[in-house]
Design a protein around this motif. Structure first.
Motif, short mmCIF file in Angstrom:
data_model
loop_
_atom_site.label_atom_id
_atom_site.label_comp_id
_atom_site.label_asym_id
_atom_site.label_seq_id
_atom_site.Cartn_x
_atom_site.Cartn_y
_atom_site.Cartn_z
N GLU A 1 0.82 -1.22 0.00
CA GLU A 1 0.00 0.00 0.00
C GLU A 1 0.85 1.27 0.00
N ARG A 2 2.15 1.15 0.23
CA ARG A 2 3.01 2.33 0.27
C ARG A 2 4.08 2.32 -0.81
N CYS A 3 4.44 1.13 -1.31
CA CYS A 3 5.55 1.06 -2.26
C CYS A 3 5.22 1.75 -3.58
N LEU A 4 3.93 1.81 -3.93
CA LEU A 4 3.56 2.46 -5.18
C LEU A 4 3.80 3.96 -5.13
N ARG A 5 3.75 4.54 -3.95
CA ARG A 5 3.98 5.99 -3.82
C ARG A 5 5.43 6.35 -4.06
N LEU A 6 6.32 5.38 -3.96
CA LEU A 6 7.74 5.65 -4.18
C LEU A 6 8.14 5.57 -5.64
N MET A 7 7.22 5.12 -6.51
CA MET A 7 7.54 4.94 -7.92
C MET A 7 7.30 6.22 -8.70
N GLU A 8 8.05 6.35 -9.79
CA GLU A 8 7.88 7.46 -10.73
C GLU A 8 7.97 6.91 -12.14
N VAL A 9 6.94 7.14 -12.93
CA VAL A 9 6.89 6.70 -14.31
C VAL A 9 7.43 7.82 -15.19
N CYS A 10 8.48 7.52 -15.95
CA CYS A 10 9.13 8.50 -16.82
C CYS A 10 8.82 8.15 -18.27
N ALA A 11 7.99 8.95 -18.94
CA ALA A 11 7.56 8.69 -20.31
C ALA A 11 8.18 9.70 -21.25
N ASP A 12 8.48 9.22 -22.45
CA ASP A 12 9.04 10.09 -23.48
C ASP A 12 7.94 11.00 -24.04
N PRO A 13 8.22 12.27 -24.31
CA PRO A 13 7.18 13.16 -24.86
C PRO A 13 6.65 12.69 -26.20
N GLY A 14 7.38 11.83 -26.92
CA GLY A 14 6.87 11.35 -28.20
C GLY A 14 5.63 10.50 -28.07
N LEU A 15 5.33 10.00 -26.87
CA LEU A 15 4.12 9.21 -26.67
C LEU A 15 2.86 10.05 -26.68
N LEU A 16 2.99 11.36 -26.65
CA LEU A 16 1.82 12.24 -26.63
C LEU A 16 1.43 12.74 -28.01
N LYS A 17 2.13 12.29 -29.05
CA LYS A 17 1.84 12.79 -30.40
C LYS A 17 0.55 12.22 -30.95
N ASP A 18 0.21 11.01 -30.60
CA ASP A 18 -1.01 10.40 -31.13
C ASP A 18 -2.24 11.01 -30.47
N LEU A 19 -3.33 11.07 -31.22
CA LEU A 19 -4.56 11.67 -30.71
C LEU A 19 -5.19 10.84 -29.60
#
Length: 414
Positions: free
Chosen positions: A91-109
């Protein structure tokens, strides 16, 4: 009187001789003290066996102080271990994670759909350029200490998983190049996987685990097939509308290429239909990565095969015998293909193992003992129809209760 005079000079002569020897000889070393003898105050400790100095005995105050220091150190270590364990809880380990996504993933509609799923997670996420375009990586921000004057010190750890999104057209082209490379190359040579995922110039790529995600591959192939048929129709054929050779790949060729990726490069390919499914996959993968330290800690402890929950914690048995029936029911449930309803029905008919053994002794024949439990009704909440325990389970329980052969196979279907 004369005798006394003769003794007197002799004694005096001997005393004078002793004094003469004492004055002429050097002083002898002092005799060694006994182990229990006390040392005079202010004198250095005497040497023990083999010339080693004897240890000074600690006073009761010094021993108590050392004991308090040791207890304080152990208490602090236990407190730090408990704090670290709390951080690893699901219940707490998920708060320690950070998802790092490339801005190219936002190009699609349609990317808004998976970003919405990502924002619903109880973790941080950011968009920053990655080493591989259109990829996702994960970071774990672990506190380095319990408390510091300037606040908690955060230690960032890069996870080994990398998820790369590949467009359907680009994926087919890369897959076709891969098939051509290992078809034309000798059978003993390793195929060039850099044609699918260029990793040669990336630092630390050997320690990473890569997976590919392709969204809408089936829809893309259907659209391209329709366009190819229209291009081949009379009067509409043009050189610019001719499809590439990658579209001629069959399902078998694609599957063979995927097997090569899995065996040679340990690269898994996931085919998804919508961006919503892509977001769900990122969510599941994030939760699995977050729980990894917790599961690793559980595996390092004793009995790691026990599942979490009430079954692993067992049944509490009170001094008056409360809970023994639950223990007996769960023991019956350990047999293969035995549902909780069946175990409860047998435990209700014979509430303890001793009562069941007593019932076996009252049976007159061996067949009667084997079929003793076969006619016990079992209530089913799913179908609503009553069924019975059956002869197979009745035989297995009978053999388990009375047999003395440790190598006896109870279940004949195994």
């Amino acid at each position: 009187m004369a005798g006394s005079e003769r003794r007197g000079p002799g004694r005096a002569a001997r005393r004078a001789t002793a004094w003469a020897v004492s004055e002429s000889e050097p002083e002898s070393e002092p005799e060694p003290r006994c182990p229990g003898a006390a040392t005079p105050a202010g004198s250095p400790p005497t040497a023990g066996p083999a010339g080693r100095p004897r240890r000074r005995r600690r006073t009761p105050g010094e021993a108590a102080a050392r004991r308090q220091e040791r207890e304080a150190l152990e208490k602090r270590q236990r407190r730090e271990a408990a704090a670290a364990w709390r951080l690893l809880r699901p219940e707490r380990c998920l708060r320690l994670m950070e998802v790092c996504a490339d801005p190219g993933l936002l190009k699609d509609l349609g990317s808004d759909a998976w970003v919405k799923v990502l924002s619903s997670l109880d973790c941080k996420y950011s968009f920053e350029p990655q080493a591989i375009p259109c990829s996702i990586t994960w970071r774990r921000n672990m506190p380095n200490a319990l408390s510091t004057p300037d606040g908690p010190v955060v230690k960032t750890e890069e996870e080994k998983e990398v998820l790369v999104l590949v467009e359907p057209e680009d994926f087919l082209k890369r897959l076709f190049s891969l098939t051509q490379s290992f078809v034309n190359a000798p059978s003993a040579s390793q195929p060039d996987l850099n044609q699918v995922l260029p990793l040669a110039g990336l630092e630390g790529s050997s320690t990473k685990t890569y997976s590919l995600a392709v969204v809408g591959l089936d829809a893309y192939r259907r659209n391209q097939e329709q366009g190819r048929q229209q291009a081949l129709s009379p009067g509409k054929q043009s050189p610019s509308s001719q499809p590439g050779p990658e579209l001629s790949m069959t399902e078998e060729e694609i599957l063979e290429a995927l097997v090569v990726l899995q065996l040679w490069g340990n690269i898994e390919v996931l085919f998804l239909d919508t961006w919503q499914e892509f977001g769900q996959h990122v969510s599941v993968l994030t939760k699995a990565i977050a729980k990894r330290p917790y599961k690793r800690q559980l595996e390092s402890q004793e009995l790691p095969f026990c599942a979490a929950g009430a079954w692993a914690s067992g049944v509490r048995v009170e001094k008056d015998g409360t809970g023994l029936w639950q223990v007996w029911k769960r023991q019956i449930q350990q047999f293969n293909r035995v549902s909780p309803a069946t175990a409860a029905a047998i435990a209700e008919a014979y509430p303890s193992p001793s009562l069941l053994l007593q019932a076996y002794e009252e049976c007159s024949t061996e067949d009667e003992k084997r079929l003793l439990l076969s006619d016990i009704p079992v209530k089913s909440d799913v179908s609503g129809k009553d069924r019975r325990v059956g002869p197979d389970l009745s035989r297995r329980i009978y053999l388990f209760m009375v047999s003395t052969d440790p190598d006896l196979v109870l279940d004949l279907s195994t």
